[in-house]
Design a protein around this motif. Sequence first.
Motif, PDB file in Angstrom:
ATOM      1  N   SER A  17       0.953  -1.200   0.020  1.00 55.88           N
ATOM      2  CA  SER A  17       0.009   0.151  -0.024  1.00 55.88           C
ATOM      3  C   SER A  17       0.937   1.152   0.059  1.00 55.88           C
ATOM      4  O   SER A  17       0.606   2.232  -0.471  1.00 55.88           O
ATOM      5  CB  SER A  17      -0.883  -0.012   1.139  1.00 55.88           C
ATOM      6  OG  SER A  17      -2.096  -1.155   1.123  1.00 55.88           O
ATOM      7  N   ALA A  18       1.941   1.060   0.691  1.00 55.24           N
ATOM      8  CA  ALA A  18       3.012   2.436   0.919  1.00 55.24           C
ATOM      9  C   ALA A  18       3.776   2.424  -0.526  1.00 55.24           C
ATOM     10  O   ALA A  18       3.679   3.609  -0.957  1.00 55.24           O
ATOM     11  CB  ALA A  18       3.960   2.145   1.791  1.00 55.24           C
ATOM     12  N   ALA A  21       1.081   4.098  -2.958  1.00 52.75           N
ATOM     13  CA  ALA A  21       0.923   5.575  -2.620  1.00 52.75           C
ATOM     14  C   ALA A  21       1.839   6.427  -3.112  1.00 52.75           C
ATOM     15  O   ALA A  21       1.836   7.644  -3.285  1.00 52.75           O
ATOM     16  CB  ALA A  21       0.710   5.803  -1.031  1.00 52.75           C
ATOM     17  N   PHE A  70       2.173   8.764   2.052  1.00 54.19           N
ATOM     18  CA  PHE A  70       0.657   8.874   1.959  1.00 54.19           C
ATOM     19  C   PHE A  70       0.353  10.431   2.302  1.00 54.19           C
ATOM     20  O   PHE A  70      -0.667  10.807   2.536  1.00 54.19           O
ATOM     21  CB  PHE A  70       0.089   8.240   3.074  1.00 54.19           C
ATOM     22  CG  PHE A  70       0.168   6.786   3.119  1.00 54.19           C
ATOM     23  CD1 PHE A  70      -1.039   6.135   2.186  1.00 54.19           C
ATOM     24  CD2 PHE A  70       1.272   5.881   3.355  1.00 54.19           C
ATOM     25  CE1 PHE A  70      -1.099   4.639   1.970  1.00 54.19           C
ATOM     26  CE2 PHE A  70       1.188   4.617   3.203  1.00 54.19           C
ATOM     27  CZ  PHE A  70       0.077   3.868   2.626  1.00 54.19           C
ATOM     28  N   ALA A  73      -2.526  11.615   0.149  1.00 58.04           N
ATOM     29  CA  ALA A  73      -3.723  11.005   0.454  1.00 58.04           C
ATOM     30  C   ALA A  73      -4.379  11.391   1.589  1.00 58.04           C
ATOM     31  O   ALA A  73      -5.589  11.407   1.886  1.00 58.04           O
ATOM     32  CB  ALA A  73      -3.326   9.353   0.379  1.00 58.04           C
ATOM     33  N   LYS A  74      -3.299  11.795   2.736  1.00 52.16           N
ATOM     34  CA  LYS A  74      -3.830  12.265   3.845  1.00 52.16           C
ATOM     35  C   LYS A  74      -4.634  13.538   3.658  1.00 52.16           C
ATOM     36  O   LYS A  74      -5.645  13.846   4.426  1.00 52.16           O
ATOM     37  CB  LYS A  74      -2.652  12.328   4.933  1.00 52.16           C
ATOM     38  CG  LYS A  74      -2.301  11.106   5.410  1.00 52.16           C
ATOM     39  CD  LYS A  74      -1.139  10.910   6.727  1.00 52.16           C
ATOM     40  CE  LYS A  74      -0.157  11.687   6.333  1.00 52.16           C
ATOM     41  NZ  LYS A  74       0.865  11.567   7.427  1.00 52.16           N
ATOM     42  N   MET A 114      -5.548   3.276   5.307  1.00 55.14           N
ATOM     43  CA  MET A 114      -5.025   3.047   3.824  1.00 55.14           C
ATOM     44  C   MET A 114      -4.023   1.925   3.873  1.00 55.14           C
ATOM     45  O   MET A 114      -3.214   1.670   2.858  1.00 55.14           O
ATOM     46  CB  MET A 114      -4.446   4.431   3.436  1.00 55.14           C
ATOM     47  CG  MET A 114      -5.428   5.504   3.114  1.00 55.14           C
ATOM     48  SD  MET A 114      -4.656   6.990   2.804  1.00 55.14           S
ATOM     49  CE  MET A 114      -6.146   7.998   2.991  1.00 55.14           C
ATOM     50  N   ARG A 118      -7.683  -0.674   1.318  1.00 58.74           N
ATOM     51  CA  ARG A 118      -7.125   0.057   0.052  1.00 58.74           C
ATOM     52  C   ARG A 118      -8.320   1.157  -0.450  1.00 58.74           C
ATOM     53  O   ARG A 118      -8.142   2.109  -1.354  1.00 58.74           O
ATOM     54  CB  ARG A 118      -6.556  -0.468  -0.854  1.00 58.74           C
ATOM     55  CG  ARG A 118      -5.145  -0.930  -0.377  1.00 58.74           C
ATOM     56  CD  ARG A 118      -4.398  -1.754  -1.528  1.00 58.74           C
ATOM     57  NE  ARG A 118      -3.480  -2.511  -0.940  1.00 58.74           N
ATOM     58  CZ  ARG A 118      -2.864  -3.495  -1.576  1.00 58.74           C
ATOM     59  NH1 ARG A 118      -3.284  -4.175  -2.550  1.00 58.74           N
ATOM     60  NH2 ARG A 118      -1.774  -4.108  -0.790  1.00 58.74           N
ATOM     61  N   ASN A 190      -1.493   6.348   7.172  1.00 62.08           N
ATOM     62  CA  ASN A 190      -2.316   7.460   7.028  1.00 62.08           C
ATOM     63  C   ASN A 190      -2.651   8.147   8.484  1.00 62.08           C
ATOM     64  O   ASN A 190      -3.606   8.779   8.705  1.00 62.08           O
ATOM     65  CB  ASN A 190      -3.542   7.446   6.182  1.00 62.08           C
ATOM     66  CG  ASN A 190      -4.404   6.375   6.873  1.00 62.08           C
ATOM     67  OD1 ASN A 190      -3.919   5.141   7.249  1.00 62.08           O
ATOM     68  ND2 ASN A 190      -5.650   6.645   7.129  1.00 62.08           N
TER      69      ASN A 190
END
Length: 292
Positions: A17-18, A21, A70, A73-74, A114, A118, A190
């Motif tokens: 996921s990281a 991102a 992130f 996204a944050k 996150m 996802r 996140n």
Amino acid sequence: MECVAECTPCYLKQVISAFMAADLDQEKQRRLIKEVTKILPSIDDSKSPAENSSIVLLEAYRLMGIEDPFKRAKEQSNIMAMRLYPELKERIAEADDPLFMAIRIAAAGNIIDMGILREFDVEDSISEALSTGFALCDYNQFKEILSNVRRILIIGDNSGEIVFDKLLVEQLEHYASDIAYSVKSRPILNDATMQDAVMVGMTNIAHVIENGNQYLGTVLEACSREFLHELEAADLVISKGQGNYESLGGSLLAGRKTFFLLRAKCPWVAARAGVGNMGLVFCQNAIDVSNM
């Protein structure tokens, strides 16, 4: 909470996921995941899943050379949540029990994760929380302690979710004169940091403190003196999210004054709480009083 075998794929899922991102290409993701997995044999399974996830994630951050993959996204999740804020504030004001409504909405906000999830729908989570409610709820015990408190500590979790926590703080102001809200000192996944607290206005209504580290959950051995003082001095603690439940559940320092507020996003966490997977939980910390 100790780790189980199924925790290891979850560590790697959060790492990927990281990578996503950070917009790494597939070739780099494949190369870095092989490097990250080299530390898995050294993982101590007696530690909480939250702490071990952090160790693996921070190794991935080091290899990427990116402090906060992130970050964008944050910010977007904060903006999304702030758009919902006025409507939710009105809904709380119109409720028969505004405090309980704020607690339910704060729990619904815990869907913003996150690392594990996802894809998530915050508005659907709110609708479900209001229609279905908690699978486990210790609200009566919470109200009993709340009736005689001065200092409250809320241990925050994610960006975006912090906006829903702000609604909860606004209700708790009717009960306590001193409310502290903790965030991470440095970015991981996140999780909310001071930057998020400033962005959403949490610093305007609560005493926001950093916990002294960037581990997921609350790893007490790594926390700052300021955070530990707030935890010890608080008359009531609300601990948000699954990572905090994994790392603080059963803690004598957290004590019976601590209540966990989360969505159980893992079958093992859900089983420990005694609810179904993805169930909403508002429970008092369970400790062995014979050891006190």
